[in-house]
Scaffold this active site. Sequence first.
Site, PDB file in Angstrom:
ATOM      1  NE  ARG A   1      35.028  54.304  51.448  1.00  0.00           N
ATOM      2  CZ  ARG A   1      35.315  55.741  51.262  1.00  0.00           C
ATOM      3  NH1 ARG A   1      36.098  56.348  50.748  1.00  0.00           N
ATOM      4  NH2 ARG A   1      34.527  56.280  52.180  1.00  0.00           N
TER       5      ARG A   1
ATOM      6  N   GLY B   1     -10.493  60.988  40.576  1.00  0.00           N
ATOM      7  CA  GLY B   1     -10.371  60.049  39.581  1.00  0.00           C
ATOM      8  C   GLY B   1     -11.290  58.777  39.925  1.00  0.00           C
TER       9      GLY B   1
ATOM     10  NE  ARG C   1     -15.956  51.695  51.966  1.00  0.00           N
ATOM     11  CZ  ARG C   1     -15.376  50.743  51.635  1.00  0.00           C
ATOM     12  NH1 ARG C   1     -15.491  49.846  52.416  1.00  0.00           N
ATOM     13  NH2 ARG C   1     -14.232  50.710  50.689  1.00  0.00           N
TER      14      ARG C   1
ATOM     15  CD  GLU D   1      37.627  44.312  55.166  1.00  0.00           C
ATOM     16  OE1 GLU D   1      36.913  43.935  56.196  1.00  0.00           O
ATOM     17  OE2 GLU D   1      38.416  43.681  54.403  1.00  0.00           O
TER      18      GLU D   1
ATOM     19  CG  HIS E   1      30.382  55.886  50.250  1.00  0.00           C
ATOM     20  ND1 HIS E   1      31.744  55.571  50.275  1.00  0.00           N
ATOM     21  CD2 HIS E   1      30.253  56.496  49.023  1.00  0.00           C
ATOM     22  CE1 HIS E   1      32.390  55.905  49.228  1.00  0.00           C
ATOM     23  NE2 HIS E   1      31.656  56.685  48.364  1.00  0.00           N
TER      24      HIS E   1
ATOM     25  NE  ARG F   1      28.946  50.376  53.745  1.00  0.00           N
ATOM     26  CZ  ARG F   1      29.573  50.235  55.197  1.00  0.00           C
ATOM     27  NH1 ARG F   1      28.880  49.334  55.724  1.00  0.00           N
ATOM     28  NH2 ARG F   1      30.561  50.684  55.507  1.00  0.00           N
ATOM     29  CG  HIS F   2      33.104  51.197  49.621  1.00  0.00           C
ATOM     30  ND1 HIS F   2      33.815  50.516  50.615  1.00  0.00           N
ATOM     31  CD2 HIS F   2      32.364  52.085  50.416  1.00  0.00           C
ATOM     32  CE1 HIS F   2      33.464  51.086  51.773  1.00  0.00           C
ATOM     33  NE2 HIS F   2      32.716  52.175  51.606  1.00  0.00           N
TER      34      HIS F   2
ATOM     35  CD  GLU G   1      29.548  57.563  54.097  1.00  0.00           C
ATOM     36  OE1 GLU G   1      28.562  58.220  53.478  1.00  0.00           O
ATOM     37  OE2 GLU G   1      29.633  56.784  54.681  1.00  0.00           O
TER      38      GLU G   1
ATOM     39  CE1 TYR H   1     -16.968  54.419  43.873  1.00  0.00           C
ATOM     40  CE2 TYR H   1     -16.814  57.065  43.939  1.00  0.00           C
ATOM     41  CZ  TYR H   1     -16.659  55.717  44.588  1.00  0.00           C
ATOM     42  OH  TYR H   1     -16.466  55.412  45.799  1.00  0.00           O
TER      43      TYR H   1
ATOM     44  CD  GLU I   1      44.104  48.612  52.345  1.00  0.00           C
ATOM     45  OE1 GLU I   1      44.362  48.016  53.309  1.00  0.00           O
ATOM     46  OE2 GLU I   1      44.431  47.972  51.060  1.00  0.00           O
ATOM     47  CG  LEU I   2      40.985  54.914  55.637  1.00  0.00           C
ATOM     48  CD1 LEU I   2      40.500  56.397  55.096  1.00  0.00           C
ATOM     49  CD2 LEU I   2      42.263  54.998  56.566  1.00  0.00           C
ATOM     50  CG  ASN I   3      35.616  50.171  55.433  1.00  0.00           C
ATOM     51  OD1 ASN I   3      35.301  49.992  54.353  1.00  0.00           O
ATOM     52  ND2 ASN I   3      35.086  51.335  56.115  1.00  0.00           N
TER      53      ASN I   3
ATOM     54  CE1 TYR J   1      -2.691  50.426  48.108  1.00  0.00           C
ATOM     55  CE2 TYR J   1      -1.821  51.320  45.962  1.00  0.00           C
ATOM     56  CZ  TYR J   1      -2.984  50.572  46.746  1.00  0.00           C
ATOM     57  OH  TYR J   1      -4.445  50.967  46.269  1.00  0.00           O
TER      58      TYR J   1
END
Lengths: 442, 521
Positions: A279, A19, A52, A232, A364, A229-230, A299, A171, A234-236, A401
Amino acid sequence: ACSSVPQFCNSPTVIVMVGLPARGKTYISKKLTRYLNWIGVPTKMFNVGQYRREAVKIYKNFEFFKPDNEEAMRIRKACAAAALKDVSAYFTKEQGQVAVFDATNTTRERRAVIISLAKEKGYKVFFVESICDDPEIIAENIKQVKSGSPDYVDRDIDEAMEDFVQRIECYKASYMPIDDEKDRKLSYIKIFDVGSRYLVNRVQDHIQSRIVYYLMNIHVTPRSIYLSRHGESELNLLGRIGGDSGLSPRGLKYANALADFIRSQKITDLKVWTSHMKRTIQTAETLGVQYEQWKALNEIDAGVCEELTYEEIQENFPEEFALRDQDKYRYRYPKGESYEDLVHRLEPVIMELERQENVLVVCHQAVMRCLLAYFLDKPADELPYLRCPLHTVLKLTPIAYGCKVESYFLNIEAVNTHRERPTNVNINRDTEEALQTVPDHV
Amino acid sequence: MKHRSPSEQHHGKKPRVPAAAASASPQDGMEDKAPSNPRELTQNPLKKIWMPCKNGLPEKHISQRKVCMTNCPTLIVTVGLPARGKTYISKKLTRYLNWIGVPTREFNVGQYRREFVKIYKSFEFFRPDNEEGLKIRRQCASAALNDVRQYLTEEGGQVAVFDATNTTRERRETIIQFAEQNGFKVFFVESVCEDPDVIQENIVVSVKLGSPDYTNCNTEEAVEDFMKRIKCYENSYETLDEVLDRDLSYIKIMDVGQRYLVNRVLDHIQSRIVYYLMNIHITPRSIYLCRHGESELNVKGRIGGDSGLTPRGKEFAKKLSQFIQAQSISDLKVWTSQMKRTIQTAEALSVPYEQWKVLNEIDAGVCEEMMYEEIQDHYPLEFALRDQDKYRYRYPKGESYEDLVQRLEPVIMELERQENVLVICHQAVMRCLLAYFLDKTAEELPYLKCPLHTVLKLTPVAYGCKVESISLNVDAVNTHRERPEVGIKTHTLSRHTTSTDPLFARISFHVLSALCKHSCS
């Protein structure tokens, strides 16, 4: 004899751009290269303009590109040849699978050279031609990209513009687009007017089919992608990985803060995506708008390690723990997944993100790392260590780019869930060394 | 670069966006809402989907990721002379879309014509100067479009495939207006082919394989008549034009897939359709499907897991190798999952094979490696829910058949691209693949019979698929569990009454009767 990754191609493939200047060839080349590498196909781009610039240290003006400038012609031919040589080296010595040959390649003669080289070496060739005659689009291209080019570093925008337009003229006279009759045996895609129309000829194999699908889904309409992310969970708080727990009080606060933030951004037509896990859905609920649940955004599955703390993993599966630190990208939890598996399952998400415009993805840690690596072109060894803290929104906006990243911490405290690679990754290491980088938790 | 605003995506003429679709999205009205307290979430017991609820009852608004993201239905319109593969494409596309979960139906105008004009005499019916014929054909097209409208607006259809020649711009304009009035998007699929061999082959297929038009003629007469029929269309054929039709959305398939022209793909579903159409081919080939050899967990009556082959399983692997060799298949690709039992089976073939993680067996989550009796003991509710809707039921921390189909879609796409392939997989996986090839519904899919030690050879033929079932004569346990016969509501042995609401039903526990002797997955 077996392979654990579906073979996309046996012979290497050379993608050849075609092109006039300012038709988006480099944009397409870089984007395609980034996508292929992300999905696991080793790909490298070879931009002849760069060769070039190395050969001719200082760019004076468009006269270099005049068709009667014999000296320059010689140099340009030599640069193309050097680039093709490097393509071969990439395939034979560096285990490359795809090379993107980014140059104008506007004459049949030049393309014939590439085709015969490929035939000799057993490479497949796939042409990507970008055709556009809309003066507005071209002017915008030149402004956005060319004015920042090393060729025009000492010139102001208007000078650069004028010179570049003359360059394109050089060209035009000799431009022979791929001919639907004469070139009917070639494999190619022609992209017209930034994607409103495509002509596809003789797709030979899986990777070419994926490339065509990708090229047909990308667009250049300005937009932003928000990754978060979700809130925070409980498991975090307990330092446990995986599971399907709900938000902690702070996590709920974050959900509200996120709603405020999104409102303040005044985004038109925002799509909101979550995973199937409680979550992320709880987080999206406060936005008060429609959201779509994607199972593919769940996750990473930690298999037998689901809902364990790192201390418990070290206690029960010390060897697994060490192996993971050795190669976090490829390591698969027993009865679970690897980051590599995650990338594979996220590919349709990326494809749809390319099709869409403004999107907020609530997901996640591991998932967000994979998506971020795609947009920011991060390699596999960096991906699992990208920082994606809780309660922080990343706003990604494509420019030129690449991709601009703006990070917004919404001022709600949360635990740190980022675990750096420890110094000792040997399976014989002791507990202290293994747990060296585990973040604090309750 | 140029900014394409959503309403101004084309140069020149305004796009034909159906009025119904142009409504503002809910997100636009976000500005003035006060921060809301998040709604309570409840998890649907069957699909394990988290949904907002009020007072313990689910609220309507759940947005599951569906393939068809558009709110307006799509009308796919075929274009092309007779014998260009339009019906082949229509049927195949319909099958694919239904399998991935997009309710789709095809409407073949020829069929409407046959119902109207009971007896087909000859090609003269199609002569452009046959006023009576033209009138009938126009009526048939209208009747078909009427049924399209009903399907898309009242019967929950998402995509309708309007299969007819549609070779004049005038006819297509009528359809476009119809779509606009009803708020449907239109996508044209044109098949252009001048290869006389291909056309001849197509005609023979249409004619020989029982086109009702030619039941009373011999093949030669039929072919001759058909060719004259094609001639009737040729003069008035207006192909989709790059300039005149530049605002339409379409794909033009040329020379059976050597070349494609794709114009203005509007949305996700059109993009998927284009991708699918560009991957299918008509080169003759066969697909072999089989399960791994009998596994250790199979004989123990346990589902899932990652065990190795029993001695009988290994025997099967050997027999499979002999069978494959005897078939003398050129260029056979062999695919397995990443589970030990399929890989062990493939190893016996002594040929290269590819491992696909997505071919792994359905993940039974907390029920992995359990026997059906144990599941009944520990998770009786789950067990009953699964029998209620085996296709959509998701194991806790596991998958559903519906999930499986989604993860198998790239396998199907690659199977379409390939030629001769042997897929060594698992029971649930094989059911999903089989359902795709044999056009089975979601209700039938989880109960398809895929016994161990049996190879299914699928060969595309005409509009469908020939199936040969080859048992390799090595004994194995039966792992097939039939659909429990008795309904949930009225079973005489039930110990509880039930409500019909699948979300909160208390289920009767009769399922022990449905367990087979060696209950396995």
